[in-house]
Design a protein around this motif. Structure first.
Motif, PDB file in Angstrom:
ATOM      1  N   LYS A 182       0.834  -1.198   0.000  1.00  0.00           N
ATOM      2  CA  LYS A 182       0.000   0.000   0.000  1.00  0.00           C
ATOM      3  C   LYS A 182       0.873   1.254   0.000  1.00  0.00           C
ATOM      4  CE  LYS A 182      -3.665   2.362   2.574  1.00  0.00           C
ATOM      5  NZ  LYS A 182      -4.531   2.335   3.782  1.00  0.00           N
ATOM      6  N   SER A 183       1.928   1.229   0.829  1.00  0.00           N
ATOM      7  CA  SER A 183       2.853   2.366   0.889  1.00  0.00           C
ATOM      8  C   SER A 183       3.580   2.551  -0.439  1.00  0.00           C
ATOM      9  CB  SER A 183       3.876   2.150   2.013  1.00  0.00           C
ATOM     10  OG  SER A 183       3.247   2.099   3.270  1.00  0.00           O
ATOM     11  N   MET A 184       3.986   1.441  -1.037  1.00  0.00           N
ATOM     12  CA  MET A 184       4.690   1.516  -2.312  1.00  0.00           C
ATOM     13  C   MET A 184       3.779   2.054  -3.410  1.00  0.00           C
ATOM     14  SD  MET A 184       7.824   0.758  -2.003  1.00  0.00           S
ATOM     15  CE  MET A 184       9.094  -0.256  -1.257  1.00  0.00           C
ATOM     16  N   SER A 185       2.516   1.664  -3.374  1.00  0.00           N
ATOM     17  CA  SER A 185       1.567   2.125  -4.388  1.00  0.00           C
ATOM     18  C   SER A 185       1.247   3.607  -4.230  1.00  0.00           C
ATOM     19  CB  SER A 185       0.280   1.299  -4.293  1.00  0.00           C
ATOM     20  OG  SER A 185      -0.696   1.760  -5.204  1.00  0.00           O
ATOM     21  N   GLU A 186       1.104   4.054  -2.997  1.00  0.00           N
ATOM     22  CA  GLU A 186       0.705   5.433  -2.740  1.00  0.00           C
ATOM     23  C   GLU A 186       1.892   6.406  -2.723  1.00  0.00           C
ATOM     24  OE1 GLU A 186      -1.409   5.284   0.915  1.00  0.00           O
ATOM     25  OE2 GLU A 186      -3.193   4.317   0.062  1.00  0.00           O
ATOM     26  N   LYS A 187       2.988   5.998  -2.106  1.00  0.00           N
ATOM     27  CA  LYS A 187       4.127   6.902  -1.914  1.00  0.00           C
ATOM     28  C   LYS A 187       5.335   6.573  -2.785  1.00  0.00           C
ATOM     29  CE  LYS A 187       2.615   7.791   2.823  1.00  0.00           C
ATOM     30  NZ  LYS A 187       2.956   7.766   4.268  1.00  0.00           N
ATOM     31  N   LYS A 188       5.343   5.396  -3.360  1.00  0.00           N
ATOM     32  CA  LYS A 188       6.404   4.978  -4.291  1.00  0.00           C
ATOM     33  C   LYS A 188       7.815   5.224  -3.737  1.00  0.00           C
ATOM     34  CE  LYS A 188       3.601   5.338  -8.450  1.00  0.00           C
ATOM     35  NZ  LYS A 188       3.542   5.744  -9.872  1.00  0.00           N
ATOM     36  N   TYR A 189       8.055   4.643  -2.569  1.00  0.00           N
ATOM     37  CA  TYR A 189       9.378   4.770  -1.961  1.00  0.00           C
ATOM     38  C   TYR A 189      10.482   4.177  -2.836  1.00  0.00           C
ATOM     39  CZ  TYR A 189       6.916   5.887   2.410  1.00  0.00           C
ATOM     40  OH  TYR A 189       6.127   6.471   3.375  1.00  0.00           O
ATOM     41  N   PHE A 190      10.103   3.197  -3.661  1.00  0.00           N
ATOM     42  CA  PHE A 190      11.102   2.507  -4.481  1.00  0.00           C
ATOM     43  C   PHE A 190      11.775   3.419  -5.498  1.00  0.00           C
ATOM     44  CE2 PHE A 190       6.957   1.951  -6.467  1.00  0.00           C
ATOM     45  CZ  PHE A 190       7.183   2.282  -7.797  1.00  0.00           C
ATOM     46  N   LEU A 191      11.215   4.604  -5.740  1.00  0.00           N
ATOM     47  CA  LEU A 191      11.808   5.539  -6.695  1.00  0.00           C
ATOM     48  C   LEU A 191      13.019   6.267  -6.111  1.00  0.00           C
ATOM     49  CD1 LEU A 191       8.608   7.150  -8.274  1.00  0.00           C
ATOM     50  CD2 LEU A 191       9.946   5.218  -9.098  1.00  0.00           C
ATOM     51  N   THR A 205       8.329   2.827   6.698  1.00  0.00           N
ATOM     52  CA  THR A 205       7.079   2.076   6.895  1.00  0.00           C
ATOM     53  C   THR A 205       6.831   1.728   8.362  1.00  0.00           C
ATOM     54  OG1 THR A 205       8.269   0.006   6.446  1.00  0.00           O
ATOM     55  CG2 THR A 205       7.168   1.073   4.586  1.00  0.00           C
ATOM     56  N   LYS A 206       7.752   2.214   9.243  1.00  0.00           N
ATOM     57  CA  LYS A 206       7.616   1.968  10.688  1.00  0.00           C
ATOM     58  C   LYS A 206       7.501   0.474  10.988  1.00  0.00           C
ATOM     59  CE  LYS A 206       5.588   6.479  11.731  1.00  0.00           C
ATOM     60  NZ  LYS A 206       5.883   7.062  10.401  1.00  0.00           N
ATOM     61  N   THR A 207       8.420  -0.276  10.399  1.00  0.00           N
ATOM     62  CA  THR A 207       8.432  -1.728  10.555  1.00  0.00           C
ATOM     63  C   THR A 207       9.819  -2.166  11.001  1.00  0.00           C
ATOM     64  OG1 THR A 207       6.912  -1.866   8.675  1.00  0.00           O
ATOM     65  CG2 THR A 207       7.914  -3.927   9.424  1.00  0.00           C
TER      66      THR A 207
END
Length: 302
Positions: free
Chosen positions: A196-205, A218-220
């Motif tokens: 969900k985080s990757m889809s919304e915030k696209k941290y992978f970029l 992601t607070k994990t």
């Protein structure tokens, strides 16, 4: 003092062309052949000895009657000077380019440092051998240090695709989870929140994304995050981020015709076109150029 000394004339050019292929462009141009002229000349000079029989070689070595012995020493020092020149050229042309990303900069420093160490070790033998206190047993230590530097240069070279994809070379692909049990439900929840985080915030970029940084975003827990990715997606962190980046690249290649391939590579988190092309072909099965000419975009993450 024959074939090995000829091969040392290859070290500088090969290192320089290696960095050139990483930072500028892959492939081999006609002008690059000029870098190997010293090697060809020295190999040709040593060839009469190289192609002698074993008995003839033993006689020459035991009686120290190798022709042109003085010239052989000159070639040794010429090889050392050549490696130093290439070391300078590598730093001058590519050190600034390595500063685009902290991990790339670190990788460059390590490889550059180990190559420097190899040159120092190689040079030290020919300097110390001129002194009376030199012990021939030291030769083993010097040889070991040269082998040490060569090994780590090769290892950091192996890390190169990972580093240029924005990952730390010390980032483990797998984390041992023996003492860190994670239930199926918790792991599934972590992955759902992650996607969900990757889809919304696209941290992978983010080109400097690491497992540690992603866990903070992601607070994990870092180890739980890695375990959840491995067990639920059957990929390690490195493979997971690459798959997201390449999927994004596929979409841009089809929708943004105004962007060049290198511009897309930078947008999806890569710092180098070569690494982008390798990752793209590994996942999609074809180059970005060929893919762009075809219709549709595969869903690479299942």
């Amino acid at each position: 003092m024959t074939v090995p000394n000829s091969l040392y004339m290859l070290f500088g050019p090969l290192f320089y062309l290696y960095f050139k292929s990483i930072f500028i462009k892959p492939g081999f141009s006609k002008k690059d052949v000029l870098h190997f002229i010293p090697f060809v000349l020295t190999f040709a000079w040593f060839s009469p000895f190289i192609f002698k029989t074993s008995e003839e070689k033993r006689y020459i070595i035991s009686h120290n009657v190798f022709p042109g012995q003085d010239l052989a020493i000159i070639i040794v020092w010429a090889g050392i000077v050549q490696m130093c020149i290439y070391l300078f050229l590598i730093h001058r042309h590519y050190a600034s380019l390595s500063k685009t990303n902290p991990e790339v900069k670190q990788w460059f420093r390590w490889v550059y440092g180990f190559f420097s160490g190899f040159i120092i070790s190689y040079t030290s033998y020919y300097i110390l051998a001129n002194f009376l206190f030199f012990n021939t047993a030291w030769d083993y230590s010097i040889s070991f240090s040269m082998m040490f530097f060569i090994f780590f240069v090769a290892w950091f070279g192996y890390c190169q695709p990972k580093v240029f994809s924005g990952f730390t070379m010390f980032e483990p692909d797998k984390v041992k989870y023996k003492n860190r049990p994670l239930s199926f439900d918790v792991g599934k929840e972590i992955v759902e929140n992650l996607e969900k985080s990757m889809s919304e915030k696209k941290y992978f970029l983010q080109s400097d994304l690491s497992l540690e940084k992603l866990s903070n975003l992601t607070k994990t827990n870092r180890h739980y995050l890695s375990q959840a990715i491995n067990e639920n997606l059957e990929m390690n962190f490195f493979e997971y981020i690459n798959s997201l980046r390449i999927t994004e690249a596929c979409d841009l290649l089809q929708k943004r015709k105004d962007l060049t391939i290198i511009e897309i590579a930078y947008q999806v988190g890569y710092n180098n076109k070569v690494s982008f092309n390798k990752a793209f072909k590994n996942i999609v099965g074809q180059t970005p150029t060929i893919f762009r000419s075809e219709k549709g975009c595969k869903d690479l993450i299942n």
